[in-house]
Design a protein around this motif. Structure first.
Motif, PDB file in Angstrom:
ATOM      1  N   SER A  69      50.702 -16.029 -16.502  1.00 27.56           N
ATOM      2  CA  SER A  69      51.664 -16.412 -17.536  1.00 27.56           C
ATOM      3  C   SER A  69      50.919 -17.042 -18.719  1.00 27.56           C
ATOM      4  O   SER A  69      50.487 -18.198 -18.664  1.00 27.56           O
ATOM      5  CB  SER A  69      52.675 -17.394 -16.951  1.00 27.56           C
ATOM      6  OG  SER A  69      53.548 -17.833 -17.962  1.00 27.56           O
ATOM      7  N   LYS A  71      51.640 -18.285 -21.493  1.00 26.21           N
ATOM      8  CA  LYS A  71      52.075 -19.488 -22.202  1.00 26.21           C
ATOM      9  C   LYS A  71      51.500 -20.773 -21.614  1.00 26.21           C
ATOM     10  O   LYS A  71      51.450 -21.791 -22.292  1.00 26.21           O
ATOM     11  CB  LYS A  71      53.598 -19.563 -22.289  1.00 26.21           C
ATOM     12  CG  LYS A  71      54.323 -19.968 -21.020  1.00 26.21           C
ATOM     13  CD  LYS A  71      55.823 -20.055 -21.303  1.00 26.21           C
ATOM     14  CE  LYS A  71      56.613 -20.697 -20.195  1.00 26.21           C
ATOM     15  NZ  LYS A  71      56.779 -19.821 -19.008  1.00 26.21           N
ATOM     16  N   ASP A  90      51.655 -12.005 -18.098  1.00 24.30           N
ATOM     17  CA  ASP A  90      53.084 -12.133 -18.353  1.00 24.30           C
ATOM     18  C   ASP A  90      53.204 -12.816 -19.706  1.00 24.30           C
ATOM     19  O   ASP A  90      52.680 -13.916 -19.878  1.00 24.30           O
ATOM     20  CB  ASP A  90      53.723 -12.983 -17.240  1.00 24.30           C
ATOM     21  CG  ASP A  90      55.151 -13.394 -17.563  1.00 24.30           C
ATOM     22  OD1 ASP A  90      55.959 -12.512 -17.861  1.00 24.30           O
ATOM     23  OD2 ASP A  90      55.445 -14.603 -17.521  1.00 24.30           O
ATOM     24  N   SER A 113      58.295 -10.904 -20.677  1.00 29.25           N
ATOM     25  CA  SER A 113      59.462 -11.722 -20.327  1.00 29.25           C
ATOM     26  C   SER A 113      59.980 -12.433 -21.571  1.00 29.25           C
ATOM     27  O   SER A 113      59.365 -12.366 -22.638  1.00 29.25           O
ATOM     28  CB  SER A 113      59.073 -12.777 -19.283  1.00 29.25           C
ATOM     29  OG  SER A 113      58.550 -12.180 -18.117  1.00 29.25           O
ATOM     30  N   ARG A 160      65.870  -9.144 -15.217  1.00 33.29           N
ATOM     31  CA  ARG A 160      65.680 -10.523 -14.758  1.00 33.29           C
ATOM     32  C   ARG A 160      67.036 -11.094 -14.422  1.00 33.29           C
ATOM     33  O   ARG A 160      67.883 -11.291 -15.299  1.00 33.29           O
ATOM     34  CB  ARG A 160      65.010 -11.389 -15.825  1.00 33.29           C
ATOM     35  CG  ARG A 160      64.936 -12.854 -15.371  1.00 33.29           C
ATOM     36  CD  ARG A 160      64.044 -13.678 -16.227  1.00 33.29           C
ATOM     37  NE  ARG A 160      64.087 -15.093 -15.860  1.00 33.29           N
ATOM     38  CZ  ARG A 160      63.435 -16.039 -16.495  1.00 33.29           C
ATOM     39  NH1 ARG A 160      62.676 -15.729 -17.525  1.00 33.29           N
ATOM     40  NH2 ARG A 160      63.533 -17.294 -16.119  1.00 33.29           N
ATOM     41  N   HIS A 211      62.640 -15.750 -12.211  1.00 30.57           N
ATOM     42  CA  HIS A 211      61.683 -16.847 -12.414  1.00 30.57           C
ATOM     43  C   HIS A 211      62.504 -18.116 -12.303  1.00 30.57           C
ATOM     44  O   HIS A 211      63.343 -18.384 -13.152  1.00 30.57           O
ATOM     45  CB  HIS A 211      60.997 -16.752 -13.775  1.00 30.57           C
ATOM     46  CG  HIS A 211      60.150 -17.963 -14.101  1.00 30.57           C
ATOM     47  ND1 HIS A 211      59.030 -18.283 -13.368  1.00 30.57           N
ATOM     48  CD2 HIS A 211      60.287 -18.936 -15.028  1.00 30.57           C
ATOM     49  CE1 HIS A 211      58.501 -19.408 -13.855  1.00 30.57           C
ATOM     50  NE2 HIS A 211      59.243 -19.820 -14.853  1.00 30.57           N
ATOM     51  N   SER A 214      59.439 -24.152 -12.889  1.00 28.94           N
ATOM     52  CA  SER A 214      58.022 -24.447 -12.959  1.00 28.94           C
ATOM     53  C   SER A 214      57.714 -25.690 -12.139  1.00 28.94           C
ATOM     54  O   SER A 214      58.550 -26.597 -12.050  1.00 28.94           O
ATOM     55  CB  SER A 214      57.637 -24.676 -14.419  1.00 28.94           C
ATOM     56  OG  SER A 214      56.253 -24.520 -14.591  1.00 28.94           O
ATOM     57  N   GLY A 251      56.908 -17.067 -11.625  1.00 27.15           N
ATOM     58  CA  GLY A 251      55.832 -18.039 -11.394  1.00 27.15           C
ATOM     59  C   GLY A 251      56.409 -19.308 -10.810  1.00 27.15           C
ATOM     60  O   GLY A 251      57.342 -19.264 -10.020  1.00 27.15           O
ATOM     61  N   GLY A 252      55.844 -20.433 -11.213  1.00 25.40           N
ATOM     62  CA  GLY A 252      56.387 -21.725 -10.789  1.00 25.40           C
ATOM     63  C   GLY A 252      55.590 -22.427  -9.718  1.00 25.40           C
ATOM     64  O   GLY A 252      55.922 -23.560  -9.348  1.00 25.40           O
ATOM     65  N   GLU A 286      53.879 -14.208 -11.188  1.00 23.80           N
ATOM     66  CA  GLU A 286      53.531 -14.618 -12.560  1.00 23.80           C
ATOM     67  C   GLU A 286      53.096 -16.086 -12.610  1.00 23.80           C
ATOM     68  O   GLU A 286      53.759 -16.917 -13.223  1.00 23.80           O
ATOM     69  CB  GLU A 286      54.752 -14.451 -13.480  1.00 23.80           C
ATOM     70  CG  GLU A 286      55.337 -13.064 -13.542  1.00 23.80           C
ATOM     71  CD  GLU A 286      56.702 -13.030 -14.251  1.00 23.80           C
ATOM     72  OE1 GLU A 286      57.292 -14.102 -14.510  1.00 23.80           O
ATOM     73  OE2 GLU A 286      57.169 -11.918 -14.550  1.00 23.80           O
ATOM     74  N   GLY A 288      51.291 -19.436 -13.770  1.00 25.11           N
ATOM     75  CA  GLY A 288      50.667 -19.997 -14.966  1.00 25.11           C
ATOM     76  C   GLY A 288      49.930 -21.268 -14.571  1.00 25.11           C
ATOM     77  O   GLY A 288      48.716 -21.283 -14.343  1.00 25.11           O
ATOM     78  N   ARG A 289      50.716 -22.332 -14.407  1.00 27.00           N
ATOM     79  CA  ARG A 289      50.182 -23.645 -14.065  1.00 27.00           C
ATOM     80  C   ARG A 289      49.240 -23.610 -12.856  1.00 27.00           C
ATOM     81  O   ARG A 289      48.210 -24.278 -12.852  1.00 27.00           O
ATOM     82  CB  ARG A 289      51.375 -24.556 -13.737  1.00 27.00           C
ATOM     83  CG  ARG A 289      51.059 -26.018 -13.609  1.00 27.00           C
ATOM     84  CD  ARG A 289      52.281 -26.763 -13.063  1.00 27.00           C
ATOM     85  NE  ARG A 289      53.498 -26.504 -13.796  1.00 27.00           N
ATOM     86  CZ  ARG A 289      53.896 -27.177 -14.878  1.00 27.00           C
ATOM     87  NH1 ARG A 289      53.169 -28.156 -15.337  1.00 27.00           N
ATOM     88  NH2 ARG A 289      55.026 -26.879 -15.471  1.00 27.00           N
ATOM     89  N   TYR A 383      49.967 -26.062 -20.174  1.00 31.28           N
ATOM     90  CA  TYR A 383      50.934 -26.676 -21.078  1.00 31.28           C
ATOM     91  C   TYR A 383      50.337 -27.912 -21.769  1.00 31.28           C
ATOM     92  O   TYR A 383      51.025 -28.903 -22.002  1.00 31.28           O
ATOM     93  CB  TYR A 383      52.255 -26.992 -20.334  1.00 31.28           C
ATOM     94  CG  TYR A 383      52.773 -25.773 -19.607  1.00 31.28           C
ATOM     95  CD1 TYR A 383      53.343 -24.734 -20.314  1.00 31.28           C
ATOM     96  CD2 TYR A 383      52.621 -25.626 -18.226  1.00 31.28           C
ATOM     97  CE1 TYR A 383      53.777 -23.573 -19.672  1.00 31.28           C
ATOM     98  CE2 TYR A 383      53.038 -24.479 -17.573  1.00 31.28           C
ATOM     99  CZ  TYR A 383      53.618 -23.456 -18.304  1.00 31.28           C
ATOM    100  OH  TYR A 383      54.034 -22.311 -17.666  1.00 31.28           O
TER     101      TYR A 383
END
Ligand SMILES: *Cc1c(COP(=O)(O)O)cnc(C)c1O
Length: 432
Positions: A69, A71, A90, A113, A160, A211, A214, A251-252, A286, A288-289, A383
């Motif tokens: 992800s 972002k 993503d 997304s 989604r 999704h 997060s 994700g998450g 997906e 990210g973190r 982030y």
């Protein structure tokens, strides 16, 4: 304050290559701070690779794709590093598509997304030949169908859906899969929308997607969401959809900031892999973190100490414009001294920005510090920089990638000239 847990966590993080006490991999943070200045973001390449490989290994039991992800941390160098490991991406904007392409990804590496894709973004993503559009509303579906037909193309789509599961994330702003949220197609409308999608000649329905939020530490929302996605898949197949290929669970996955249990990749895999494999669909994840959160720190120097109204303030050269999470999400970031003096004290750690909401930590018992000391703000890889702004006309900090005993400034510190680059002192008046 769970010091034992924090120490253990930091040790684990250090073992995994993440920035630990005073070092990032084999680089001494005080020396690095002298070389690149402060504030500065520092990322461990090894930690990102380790996280990726752990997840990929855990998911090996199912046909799967890991789409990072963008972002969470959209540094081109981070994107390229993950591409070399075999990741896809993503994205949630045209800007992220541009970044992904510049980092060497092709259209087929991209899942798109986002709840508000513009006409231009949809057209550009079609041009790029993305793998999948994760469509979030019927209106978006119609728009995409129209754009695709106008150029005689067929857009690959996953719907989604909002699985309407209850998710416990640290802050309401990071929940996305509960009933009534702006994200996704309401679960009870998904079948109707799918019915319309299969009628559209510009749309090829290829999958379903969710999704849920997060920093999701529990696995039951995934289990529940997965169950609902598979119910939908079964209904779609009954309905005659034969071309479904992808099951995207979003994700998450969580990391440790304070003393949270991070998502265990093996336990996560046990929740999603057997059902995904049984469905015959390719699993998409997906994260990210999870990949970058604990790979990064923010280095900041103590400018001043002061006492006011019974509170002890540590004033740092990093503020909310550099790291927004504490003030925006009331997020916890562990803060340590690069060279602890052995004592502890309780401080409000605040930045130079002219806002009372400008803090990195409030009422925090931590290493005692003096003016000039270097502080390490942990778990800042996700982030962090991406949410930085120029508020108070503060140039954004550099981003530094570390690997073993080497470092590279993969994004330069902004200059004052950068701050005013797109402005005019004198308006060049025009008439329409
Ligand atoms: C933000 C986001 C992610 C990544 O979330 P993390 O919590 O960083 O893993 C994945 N998918 C979508 C659609 C997102 O918006």
């Amino acid at each position: 304050m769970g010091q034992g847990v924090l120490t253990a966590t930091r040790d684990q993080a250090a073992a995994a290559g993440a920035p630990g006490a005073g070092r990032c991999e084999d680089i001494e943070l005080e020396q690095l701070a002298r070389a690149v200045g402060t504030p500065a973001y520092v990322y461990s390449a090894t930690h990102i690779r380790d996280q990726y490989r752990r997840l990929a290994a855990a998911l090996a039991g199912a046909e799967h794709r890991i789409h990072y992800s963008v972002k969470a941390n959209s540094s081109l160098a981070v994107l390229a590093l993950l591409r070399d490991l075999g990741a896809g991406v993503d994205i949630v904007s045209g800007g992220e598509l541009e970044r992904a392409l510049r980092a060497g990804y092709t259209g087929l590496d991209v899942v798109f997304s986002g709840v508000g894709k513009t006409e231009q973004e949809l057209a550009d993503a079609l041009d790029a030949g993305v793998l999948l559009f994760n469509v979030e509303s019927e209106a978006e579906l119609r728009q995409l169908d129209r754009i695709a037909r106008a150029t005689e193309r067929v857009a690959p789509v996953a719907l989604r859906v909002n699985p309407e599961v209850t998710v416990d994330t640290p802050h309401p702003y990071t929940r996305t899969g509960e009933r009534g949220m702006k994200f996704g197609i309401p679960y009870d409308e998904a079948l109707d929308v799918a019915g319309r999608a299969v009628q559209m000649s510009g749309i090829a329905l290829r999958g379903v997607d969710m999704h849920i939020g997060s920093q999701v530490t529990a696995l039951d929302p995934y289990e529940e969401g997965m169950r609902r996605l598979l119910e939908l898949v079964a209904a779609l197949r009954d309905f005659g959809c034969r071309d479904l290929e992808y099951l995207d669970v979003g994700g998450g996955l969580a990391v440790t900031y304070e003393n949270e249990e991070p998502t265990n990749p093996a336990a996560f895999a046990a929740t999603v892999v057997p059902q995904a494999a049984a469905s015959g669909l390719t699993l998409i994840v997906e994260p990210g973190r999870y990949l970058v959160g604990n790979a990064g720190v923010l280095l900041t120097r103590v400018l001043y100490r002061k006492r006011s109204g019974g509170r002890e303030y540590v004033i740092t050269d990093a503020g909310m414009n550099d790291l927004l999470r504490p003030s925006h999400y009331q997020a916890y970031h562990h803060i340590s001294a690069a060279h602890p003096r052995g004592a502890t004290a309780t401080y409000d750690v605040v930045g130079p920005v002219c806002e009372s909401g400008d803090f990195l930590a409030l009422n925090r018992t931590m290493d005692a510090v003096s003016e000039g000391d270097l502080l390490v703000v942990h778990s800042a890889g996700a982030y962090g920089f991406v949410m930085a702004s120029n508020y108070n006309s503060r140039p954004r900090p550099p981003e530094v990638l570390v690997e073993g005993d080497r470092y590279s400034i993969v994004r330069e510190r902004e200059t004052f000239a950068d701050l005013v680059r797109h402005e005019r002192v004198a308006p060049d008046w025009r008439r329409l």
